[in-house]
Write a protein that holds these residues in place. Structure first.
Motif, short mmCIF file in Angstrom:
data_model
loop_
_atom_site.label_atom_id
_atom_site.label_comp_id
_atom_site.label_asym_id
_atom_site.label_seq_id
_atom_site.Cartn_x
_atom_site.Cartn_y
_atom_site.Cartn_z
N GLU A 185 -2.55 -6.19 -9.05
CA GLU A 185 -3.29 -5.25 -9.18
C GLU A 185 -4.31 -5.97 -8.32
OE1 GLU A 185 -3.99 -5.30 -14.28
OE2 GLU A 185 -3.17 -3.94 -13.58
N ARG A 186 -4.64 -7.01 -8.86
CA ARG A 186 -5.26 -8.58 -7.89
C ARG A 186 -5.41 -7.77 -6.20
NH1 ARG A 186 -10.64 -9.28 -8.21
NH2 ARG A 186 -11.06 -10.69 -6.85
N HIS A 187 -4.40 -8.49 -5.76
CA HIS A 187 -4.13 -7.55 -4.18
C HIS A 187 -4.61 -6.39 -4.11
CE1 HIS A 187 -1.93 -11.20 -3.55
NE2 HIS A 187 -0.95 -10.63 -4.09
N ILE A 188 -4.08 -5.18 -4.92
CA ILE A 188 -5.31 -4.20 -4.51
C ILE A 188 -6.47 -4.39 -4.46
CG2 ILE A 188 -5.73 -1.67 -5.24
CD1 ILE A 188 -2.52 -1.80 -6.72
N GLU A 189 -6.99 -4.14 -5.60
CA GLU A 189 -8.52 -4.94 -5.13
C GLU A 189 -8.88 -5.54 -4.99
OE1 GLU A 189 -12.09 -4.37 -7.59
OE2 GLU A 189 -11.17 -3.13 -7.75
N ASN A 190 -8.43 -6.86 -3.88
CA ASN A 190 -8.99 -7.38 -3.12
C ASN A 190 -8.68 -6.22 -1.87
OD1 ASN A 190 -9.54 -9.70 -4.34
ND2 ASN A 190 -7.08 -10.84 -4.00
N VAL A 191 -8.00 -5.36 -1.74
CA VAL A 191 -7.94 -4.45 -0.49
C VAL A 191 -8.76 -3.66 -0.40
CG1 VAL A 191 -6.49 -3.26 0.51
CG2 VAL A 191 -5.37 -5.25 0.24
N ARG A 192 -9.46 -2.94 -2.11
CA ARG A 192 -10.29 -2.11 -1.72
C ARG A 192 -11.36 -2.43 -1.56
NH1 ARG A 192 -13.84 -0.58 -4.85
NH2 ARG A 192 -13.78 -2.47 -6.12
N LEU A 193 -11.43 -3.86 -1.59
CA LEU A 193 -13.17 -4.66 -1.59
C LEU A 193 -13.05 -4.66 -0.41
CD1 LEU A 193 -13.14 -7.18 -4.65
CD2 LEU A 193 -14.28 -4.79 -4.04
N LYS A 194 -11.88 -4.79 0.47
CA LYS A 194 -12.29 -5.09 1.82
C LYS A 194 -11.84 -3.66 2.88
CE LYS A 194 -10.11 -9.56 2.62
NZ LYS A 194 -8.83 -10.42 2.50
N LEU A 195 -12.15 -2.95 2.33
CA LEU A 195 -11.69 -1.38 3.13
C LEU A 195 -12.85 -0.68 2.39
CD1 LEU A 195 -8.13 -0.55 3.09
CD2 LEU A 195 -9.38 -1.39 5.26
N ASN A 196 -13.93 -0.90 1.86
CA ASN A 196 -15.12 -0.21 1.18
C ASN A 196 -14.35 0.76 0.34
OD1 ASN A 196 -16.98 -2.86 2.17
ND2 ASN A 196 -17.06 -1.67 4.05
N ILE A 232 5.25 -1.66 -9.01
CA ILE A 232 4.84 -1.73 -7.87
C ILE A 232 5.60 -3.67 -7.93
CG2 ILE A 232 3.76 -3.65 -6.35
CD1 ILE A 232 2.18 -0.80 -6.37
N ALA A 233 5.32 -4.11 -9.49
CA ALA A 233 6.14 -5.39 -9.65
C ALA A 233 7.10 -5.94 -9.93
CB ALA A 233 4.81 -6.14 -10.89
N LEU A 234 7.35 -4.55 -10.38
CA LEU A 234 9.32 -4.98 -11.06
C LEU A 234 9.77 -4.67 -10.06
CD1 LEU A 234 9.92 -2.41 -13.69
CD2 LEU A 234 9.30 -5.03 -13.55
N MET A 251 0.24 -1.01 -0.37
CA MET A 251 0.15 0.01 0.31
C MET A 251 0.74 1.53 -0.09
SD MET A 251 -3.18 -0.06 1.87
CE MET A 251 -3.10 -0.99 4.35
N GLU A 252 2.06 1.49 0.40
CA GLU A 252 2.89 2.09 0.20
C GLU A 252 3.65 2.49 -0.59
OE1 GLU A 252 6.58 1.99 2.70
OE2 GLU A 252 5.28 1.37 4.59
N LEU A 253 4.11 2.13 -1.62
CA LEU A 253 4.12 2.13 -3.59
C LEU A 253 3.09 2.83 -3.87
CD1 LEU A 253 5.89 -0.83 -3.73
CD2 LEU A 253 6.98 1.68 -3.46
N VAL A 254 1.40 2.20 -3.23
CA VAL A 254 0.81 2.56 -3.64
C VAL A 254 0.29 3.89 -4.08
CG1 VAL A 254 -2.31 2.61 -4.21
CG2 VAL A 254 -0.80 -0.17 -4.34
N ALA A 255 0.21 4.66 -2.29
CA ALA A 255 0.45 5.14 -1.90
C ALA A 255 1.14 6.82 -2.88
CB ALA A 255 0.30 5.63 -0.25
N VAL A 256 2.31 5.90 -2.67
CA VAL A 256 3.23 7.20 -3.69
C VAL A 256 3.16 7.53 -5.03
CG1 VAL A 256 5.37 7.19 -1.72
CG2 VAL A 256 5.20 6.03 -3.19
N GLY A 257 1.85 7.29 -5.48
CA GLY A 257 1.04 6.89 -6.40
C GLY A 257 2.08 5.71 -7.98
N ILE A 315 6.77 -9.59 -9.10
CA ILE A 315 5.87 -10.42 -9.34
C ILE A 315 5.21 -10.08 -10.55
CG2 ILE A 315 5.36 -11.15 -6.33
CD1 ILE A 315 3.34 -8.94 -6.73
N ALA A 316 4.00 -10.07 -11.17
CA ALA A 316 3.28 -10.19 -12.00
C ALA A 316 2.70 -8.68 -11.74
CB ALA A 316 2.53 -11.09 -11.92
N PRO A 317 2.36 -7.99 -12.55
CA PRO A 317 1.64 -6.46 -12.68
C PRO A 317 0.08 -7.17 -12.74
CG PRO A 317 3.36 -6.75 -14.88
CD PRO A 317 3.11 -7.98 -13.96
N ARG A 318 -0.24 -8.34 -13.48
CA ARG A 318 -1.76 -8.76 -12.44
C ARG A 318 -2.20 -8.49 -10.92
NH1 ARG A 318 -6.47 -8.13 -12.37
NH2 ARG A 318 -8.02 -9.72 -12.51
N THR A 319 -0.76 -9.28 -10.68
CA THR A 319 -1.61 -9.92 -9.57
C THR A 319 -1.60 -8.91 -8.42
OG1 THR A 319 0.47 -11.92 -9.71
CG2 THR A 319 0.49 -11.21 -8.32
#
Length: 69
Positions: free
Chosen positions: A25-36, A13-15, A1-7, A19-23
């Protein structure tokens, strides 16, 4: 989330964490859903509000991420 927070993008982030960029994106989406959260900006706001993410400001004499080239 820190890397997402700085843009950072999912690709950046994957680099960074090898890990793969799609992975990412999926992690970010899962956290987004859990935090509504509605989007990435709201995700960061929610995480900070809940104490899950703390963004520290550097001392005045230390360059910020945006000043580094």
């Amino acid at each position: 989330m820190e890397l997402v927070a700085v843009g950072c993008s999912a690709k950046q982030i994957a680099l960074e964490i090898n890990i793969a960029p799609r992975t990412v994106e999926r992690h970010i989406e899962n956290v987004r859903l859990k935090l509504n959260a509605r989007n990435r900006a709201h995700l960061i706001t929610q995480a900070m509000h809940l104490g899950l993410l703390v963004i520290e400001t550097p001392p005045p004499d230390e360059p910020t991420l945006f000043e580094l080239k």
